[in-house]
Design a protein around this motif. Structure first.
Motif, short mmCIF file in Angstrom:
data_model
loop_
_atom_site.label_atom_id
_atom_site.label_comp_id
_atom_site.label_asym_id
_atom_site.label_seq_id
_atom_site.Cartn_x
_atom_site.Cartn_y
_atom_site.Cartn_z
N ILE A 169 0.85 -1.19 0.00
CA ILE A 169 0.00 0.00 0.00
C ILE A 169 0.88 1.24 0.00
O ILE A 169 1.70 1.44 0.90
CB ILE A 169 -0.91 0.02 1.24
CG1 ILE A 169 -1.74 -1.27 1.31
CG2 ILE A 169 -1.81 1.24 1.22
CD1 ILE A 169 -2.45 -1.46 2.64
N LEU A 170 0.74 2.05 -1.02
CA LEU A 170 1.42 3.34 -1.09
C LEU A 170 0.44 4.38 -0.57
O LEU A 170 -0.46 4.81 -1.30
CB LEU A 170 1.83 3.63 -2.54
CG LEU A 170 3.20 4.27 -2.79
CD1 LEU A 170 4.29 3.40 -2.21
CD2 LEU A 170 3.42 4.48 -4.28
N ALA A 171 0.57 4.73 0.70
CA ALA A 171 -0.38 5.62 1.36
C ALA A 171 0.10 7.07 1.23
O ALA A 171 1.06 7.47 1.89
CB ALA A 171 -0.53 5.24 2.83
N VAL A 172 -0.57 7.83 0.37
CA VAL A 172 -0.14 9.20 0.05
C VAL A 172 -0.88 10.20 0.93
O VAL A 172 -2.11 10.23 0.96
CB VAL A 172 -0.41 9.50 -1.44
CG1 VAL A 172 0.05 10.92 -1.78
CG2 VAL A 172 0.30 8.48 -2.33
N SER A 173 -0.11 11.03 1.63
CA SER A 173 -0.68 12.04 2.53
C SER A 173 0.04 13.36 2.32
O SER A 173 1.26 13.39 2.19
CB SER A 173 -0.51 11.62 4.00
OG SER A 173 -1.03 10.32 4.23
N PRO A 174 -0.68 14.48 2.30
CA PRO A 174 -0.03 15.79 2.18
C PRO A 174 0.62 16.20 3.49
O PRO A 174 0.05 16.02 4.57
CB PRO A 174 -1.19 16.73 1.81
CG PRO A 174 -2.42 16.04 2.31
CD PRO A 174 -2.16 14.57 2.26
#
Length: 249
Positions: A169-174
């Motif tokens: 899982i590539l969990a993208v968060s700003p």
């Protein structure tokens, strides 16, 4: 290993044609909230600008992206499963076809989503042999003519992919938002509570307020993940509008 990847790619395509759920094959799923920078992260991995852009929910069908490394000197090309026999050599044409395939799916009317994937294979000397899944961004409130349960539909679609044990899982968060409120991290924790197969990706570091930094997150001290966090500074909207080269410094 190359032969194994080729077999996996063929299985992905076969299950799509049959309309069956995919096998639990090794792959990387990109998840995050709307405008978190998912598309930019995916384009950074490929090194090319090829994904549709716009306001609201742009990714409305899963994009199964298979990257195949080609020998140096070979011109980049791409193929869509639904356009067999046609070679795409311009990334602008790839972007246009992704948009067309989305808009022509009846399930995607009124900015709704569809669980029918778009299968795209890119051949390039500049990529690693990988399978990535680009998924719709999480949203909380339906807008316009969207179904009132659009949030539940998106969550169900994301869970279909990320619950598979062979999926990273590539969990993208700003970075300019509190990580505790990250949609991507919250969702990943539901299926991977120990963080064994989740990679945190922190975007928009250049937009953080002056006097703040992301060192605690990058040092894995806030919400620890076994695979840690990777910082990314994506192109600005101006860079995208002016077609700034992905590899430009």
């Amino acid at each position: 290993m190359n032969r194994l990847i080729q077999v996996i790619n063929k299985l992905q395509d076969a299950f799509t044609v049959l309309g069956e759920d995919a096998l639990s094959l090794p792959q990387i799923a990109v998840v995050g909230g709307q405008s978190a920078g998912k598309s930019s992260v995916l384009e950074n991995i490929v090194g090319k600008d090829f994904l549709p852009r716009g306001s609201g929910i742009v990714t409305r069908r899963p994009l199964v992206l298979k990257l195949v490394n080609q020998p140096n000197g070979t011109k980049d090309s791409a193929e869509f499963l639904h356009k067999q026999g046609r070679k795409y050599t311009e990334y602008a044409d790839i972007r246009a076809e992704i948009s067309n395939a989305t808009e022509n799916d009846p399930a995607c009317a009124n900015k709704s989503i569809s669980d029918k994937p778009i299968n795209l294979t890119i051949y390039s000397a500049d990529v690693l042999d990988l399978t990535l899944i680009d998924l719709p961004g999480l949203t909380r409130v339906a807008v316009g003519d969207q179904p009132v349960d659009i949030n539940d539909q998106i969550r169900a679609l994301l869970m279909k992919y990320i619950r598979q044990e062979n999926t990273i899982i590539l969990a993208v968060s700003p970075a300019n938002q509190d990580l505790a409120n990250s949609d991507a991290i919250q969702l990943a924790k539901e299926v991977d509570p120990e963080g064994h197969r989740t990679v945190g990706v922190l975007t928009k570091l250049d937009l953080m307020d002056k006097g703040t930094n992301a060192m605690a997150v990058l040092n894995n001290e806030v919400i620890p993940l076994r695979l840690g966090y990777i910082p990314v500074v994506n192109r600005s909207q101006h860079d995208i509008d002016t077609n700034k080269n992905m590899l430009a410094e």
